[in-house]
Design a protein around this motif. Sequence first.
Motif, short mmCIF file in Angstrom:
data_model
loop_
_atom_site.label_atom_id
_atom_site.label_comp_id
_atom_site.label_asym_id
_atom_site.label_seq_id
_atom_site.Cartn_x
_atom_site.Cartn_y
_atom_site.Cartn_z
N SER A 10 0.83 -1.21 0.00
CA SER A 10 0.00 0.00 0.00
C SER A 10 0.86 1.25 0.00
O SER A 10 0.56 2.24 -0.69
CB SER A 10 -0.92 0.00 1.22
OG SER A 10 -1.86 -1.06 1.14
N ALA A 64 -2.95 9.04 -10.39
CA ALA A 64 -4.31 8.56 -10.62
C ALA A 64 -4.44 8.03 -12.03
O ALA A 64 -3.91 8.61 -12.99
CB ALA A 64 -5.31 9.68 -10.38
N ALA A 65 -5.11 6.88 -12.15
CA ALA A 65 -5.28 6.26 -13.46
C ALA A 65 -6.18 7.12 -14.35
O ALA A 65 -7.16 7.70 -13.88
CB ALA A 65 -5.87 4.86 -13.30
N GLY A 122 -9.61 -2.26 -13.12
CA GLY A 122 -8.21 -1.87 -13.03
C GLY A 122 -7.65 -2.25 -11.68
O GLY A 122 -7.98 -3.30 -11.14
N ASN A 123 -6.83 -1.36 -11.10
CA ASN A 123 -6.21 -1.70 -9.81
C ASN A 123 -6.87 -1.01 -8.63
O ASN A 123 -6.33 -1.02 -7.52
CB ASN A 123 -4.71 -1.35 -9.85
CG ASN A 123 -4.48 0.14 -10.09
OD1 ASN A 123 -5.41 0.94 -10.11
ND2 ASN A 123 -3.21 0.50 -10.27
N GLU A 124 -8.07 -0.47 -8.84
CA GLU A 124 -8.68 0.35 -7.80
C GLU A 124 -9.10 -0.44 -6.56
O GLU A 124 -9.14 0.09 -5.46
CB GLU A 124 -9.89 1.12 -8.36
CG GLU A 124 -10.97 0.27 -9.02
CD GLU A 124 -10.65 -0.12 -10.45
OE1 GLU A 124 -11.37 -0.99 -10.98
OE2 GLU A 124 -9.69 0.40 -11.03
N THR A 125 -9.43 -1.71 -6.69
CA THR A 125 -9.86 -2.50 -5.52
C THR A 125 -8.97 -3.72 -5.30
O THR A 125 -9.38 -4.67 -4.64
CB THR A 125 -11.32 -2.97 -5.67
OG1 THR A 125 -11.44 -3.84 -6.80
CG2 THR A 125 -12.27 -1.78 -5.83
N SER A 126 -7.74 -3.67 -5.81
CA SER A 126 -6.79 -4.79 -5.65
C SER A 126 -7.41 -6.11 -6.10
O SER A 126 -7.27 -7.14 -5.44
CB SER A 126 -6.34 -4.90 -4.18
OG SER A 126 -5.73 -3.71 -3.75
N ASP A 127 -8.10 -6.06 -7.24
CA ASP A 127 -8.75 -7.27 -7.75
C ASP A 127 -7.71 -8.21 -8.35
O ASP A 127 -6.52 -7.90 -8.42
CB ASP A 127 -9.81 -6.90 -8.78
CG ASP A 127 -11.06 -7.75 -8.67
OD1 ASP A 127 -10.92 -8.95 -8.35
OD2 ASP A 127 -12.17 -7.24 -8.89
N ARG A 137 -16.21 -9.16 -9.93
CA ARG A 137 -15.24 -8.33 -9.23
C ARG A 137 -15.26 -8.67 -7.74
O ARG A 137 -16.22 -9.23 -7.23
CB ARG A 137 -15.58 -6.85 -9.44
CG ARG A 137 -15.60 -6.42 -10.89
CD ARG A 137 -16.22 -5.05 -11.08
NE ARG A 137 -15.38 -4.02 -10.46
CZ ARG A 137 -15.84 -3.09 -9.62
NH1 ARG A 137 -17.11 -3.08 -9.26
NH2 ARG A 137 -15.03 -2.18 -9.15
N ALA A 187 -13.63 -3.55 -0.44
CA ALA A 187 -14.02 -3.18 -1.79
C ALA A 187 -15.54 -3.06 -1.91
O ALA A 187 -16.04 -2.23 -2.68
CB ALA A 187 -13.49 -4.20 -2.79
#
Length: 353
Positions: free
Chosen positions: A32, A40-41, A50-55, A169, A248
């Motif tokens: 983190s 910011a993407a 994308g990588n916003e929720t660590s998927d 997701r 998330a």
Amino acid sequence: MNDPVSAQHKPRLTSLSHGGGCGCKIAPGVLSELLAGMPAAQPYAALMVGNETSDDAAVYRLNDQQALIATTDFFMPIVDDPYDFGRIAAANALSDVYAMGGSPIMALALVGMPINVLPKSDIAGILQGGAAICAQAGIPVAGGHSIDSVEAIYGLAAMGLAHPGHIKRNADARAGDVLILGKALGVGILSAALKKDMLDAGGYQAMIDSTTQLNRPGAVLGALDGVHAMTDVTGFGLLGHALEMARASGLSASLRQADLPWLPGVRQLAAQGVVTGASGRNWASYGDAIALAPQVDDTLRALMCDPQTSGGLLVACAPGVAGQVLDVFRSEGFGYATVIGELREGGPAVHVA
């Protein structure tokens, strides 16, 4: 061609790695911090995940019928047998495609090997093991990249497809959903026991059977109404990945430790002090967001933070379809699949009763 390393003097694969399997992952708290400074993407209309929720993987919408799933995963050896290491690493990488509700279509090999330390036959065995798992998944290893490395590293960049409406997701769980875990826990404990020469043949086979079992049910569950969210349990342990889903989704996850499935001998080994350093790093990273009941002792806590390599799917689904989800798992040979908790309204935290 002469091989500079003789079979008699070759090292154990696990002796070449400071951490094996998904236990190599950077601790979530450190990760983190590293990502905090990322710009910011930029918005892309076709980028669904994308990588916003660590998927588990990125997802790009190609058209109304197809979404491309892309992911990569690689690590150092968790076992000493080259072929088994390759199989485990490949199954682990493909799991992220299944966790998004898709099916893999192609892979590229990622290879870093100490060329003058390992026999070429061992390196070839690693590649063959990875190719065998990809063949089992019905996909080619269509290329890749290799480097001469200090530690042995192997994995895949994997691509898959799914209908855009079937993407699962980790952020879409709903209050009232039950949580189902597809595989038993304890891979990290068994791998630690292997390094200490404390793992018997039965324990080793249980570890191999679990880590090389492809998470195929994910592709079926992606299309099942009532399945709202999925992820796979890997390096951050059960608590870490349950917390990611809860955060998330803006919910609270409640787990029942009495219902957690364990691989054979894992709890006994942990009681003897066989635990991974990564479980402690995991707890240090996210423990302030976890509420443990008084009956959860330090050993059980370490088990729930234990990094899993090629671990099971964690599925959030409506209670009414839980039986169907379990049927899908069991039809694919996932005998340990079980309901382990539920999701509730509330803050993003995990509670263990």
